[in-house]
Design an enzyme around this catalytic site. Structure first.
Site, PDB file in Angstrom:
ATOM      1  N   LEU A   1       6.999  10.031  51.063  1.00  0.00           N
ATOM      2  CA  LEU A   1       7.279  11.468  50.945  1.00  0.00           C
ATOM      3  C   LEU A   1       8.700  11.735  50.430  1.00  0.00           C
ATOM      4  CD1 LEU A   1       6.483  14.507  51.820  1.00  0.00           C
ATOM      5  CD2 LEU A   1       7.759  13.995  53.897  1.00  0.00           C
TER       6      LEU A   1
ATOM      7  N   HIS B   1      18.942  29.013  64.396  1.00  0.00           N
ATOM      8  CA  HIS B   1      19.066  28.031  63.304  1.00  0.00           C
ATOM      9  C   HIS B   1      18.906  26.614  63.850  1.00  0.00           C
ATOM     10  CE1 HIS B   1      20.068  31.244  60.725  1.00  0.00           C
ATOM     11  NE2 HIS B   1      21.321  31.401  61.114  1.00  0.00           N
TER      12      HIS B   1
ATOM     13  N   ASP C   1      11.792  31.016  57.357  1.00  0.00           N
ATOM     14  CA  ASP C   1      12.409  32.287  57.748  1.00  0.00           C
ATOM     15  C   ASP C   1      12.112  32.627  59.214  1.00  0.00           C
ATOM     16  OD1 ASP C   1      13.843  34.581  57.388  1.00  0.00           O
ATOM     17  OD2 ASP C   1      12.299  35.643  56.241  1.00  0.00           O
TER      18      ASP C   1
END
Ligand code: V07
Length: 264
Positions: A149, A55, A38
């Site tokens: 991962l 963004h 956020d």
């Protein structure tokens, strides 16, 4: 003597990042870290830039965080990229966001393949534009055999909708006689969710100072440690991930190696 020791500790050189990384490895590393990324819009606002610039900067932050998680031996990194609530944003912003997976993978996929990372996606594929899905699907295919991962993107994801879909799917299995409601347990219900194979997050990080879950993994976060920081996502660096993991390790050491669930 105590005074002297206090002075030593306060005079201690600040540890370098690589020292902290190495020290971190001596303690329990969370298997699954989930992040609510956020503060991208606020980062842009502060600089009088358009929200999309935030963004874009936030997308860049995903790379070093993924690299470090991989280096530390984290097994799953789940990132909240786009929520089912995000569709109400201006059309231009949504279109920009839906191009980010392509841009991200366009530059980063070769490294992900090289580093044995497996890309996955959770969320409702239905409304996601075809060009976005093409890029994500291609990345999932090309990394399907990697066993390092797992980089799991929550894309058009909403937790209540995930839970409703699980209830519907369970009910339909009941109706077809495949399962009885008497058999329903925590584990069985969990298996109807989107990512039972990934295990629940051990650590949730939310950036940008908001202290809420915003419809993110409500079922899976039941026993998770939460780490909230005021740092905006585009400013989130390796040191901030280490800080969150150090916080996690302090808590788990306080339980004397026992998981919090075992202490109730
Ligand atoms: C998005 C950047 C990070 C901050 C949060 C909002 C904006 C990476 C992806 C992505 C998604 C799927 C994938 C590869 C990359 C992404 C969206 C937004 C929609 F397979 N960052 N990022 N997707 N932001």
């Amino acid at each position: 003597m105590l005074e002297k020791m206090k002075r030593w500790t306060s005079l201690k050189e600040p540890e370098s990042l690589s020292q902290r990384i190495n020290e971190c490895k001596n303690y329990e590393i969370p298997d699954h870290i989930a992040i609510i990324m956020d503060g991208n819009g606020r980062w842009a606002n502060k600089r009088a830039l358009p929200r999309v610039a935030g963004h874009h900067e936030g997308m860049k932050t995903v790379k070093p965080v993924t690299r470090l998680a991989n280096e530390l031996g984290v097994k799953v990194l789940t990132l909240y990229a786009f929520s089912t609530e995000n569709w109400v944003r201006p059309k231009m912003e949504v279109e920009f966001l839906m191009k980010l997976p392509e841009e991200f993978l366009g530059t980063f996929l070769p490294e992900l393949i090289e580093e044995n990372v497996q890309v996955q996606m959770m969320g409702d594929r239905e409304q996601v534009p075809a060009h976005t899905l093409r890029a994500v699907d291609q990345a999932m295919e090309k990394t399907a055999h990697n066993d390092g991962l797992v980089l799991n993107f929550a894309l058009n994801y909403g937790s209540r909708s995930e839970i409703l879909q699980a209830v519907k799917s369970f009910s339909s299995d009941v109706k077809e006689g495949k399962v009885s409601p008497d058999e329903l347990t925590d584990d069985l219900f969990g298996s109807y969710m989107m990512t039972p194979h990934l295990g629940d997050p051990d650590l949730l990080i939310r950036t940008s100072g908001e202290i809420r879950l915003s419809n993110f993994m409500l079922w899976q976060l039941a026993y998770t440690e939460f780490w909230f920081t005021d740092v905006l996502w585009p400013d989130f660096k390796e040191e901030h991930l280490i800080e969150a993991i150090e916080g996690f390790q302090k808590r788990s050491r306080r339980y004397g190696g026992l998981k919090s669930e075992d202490l109730t």
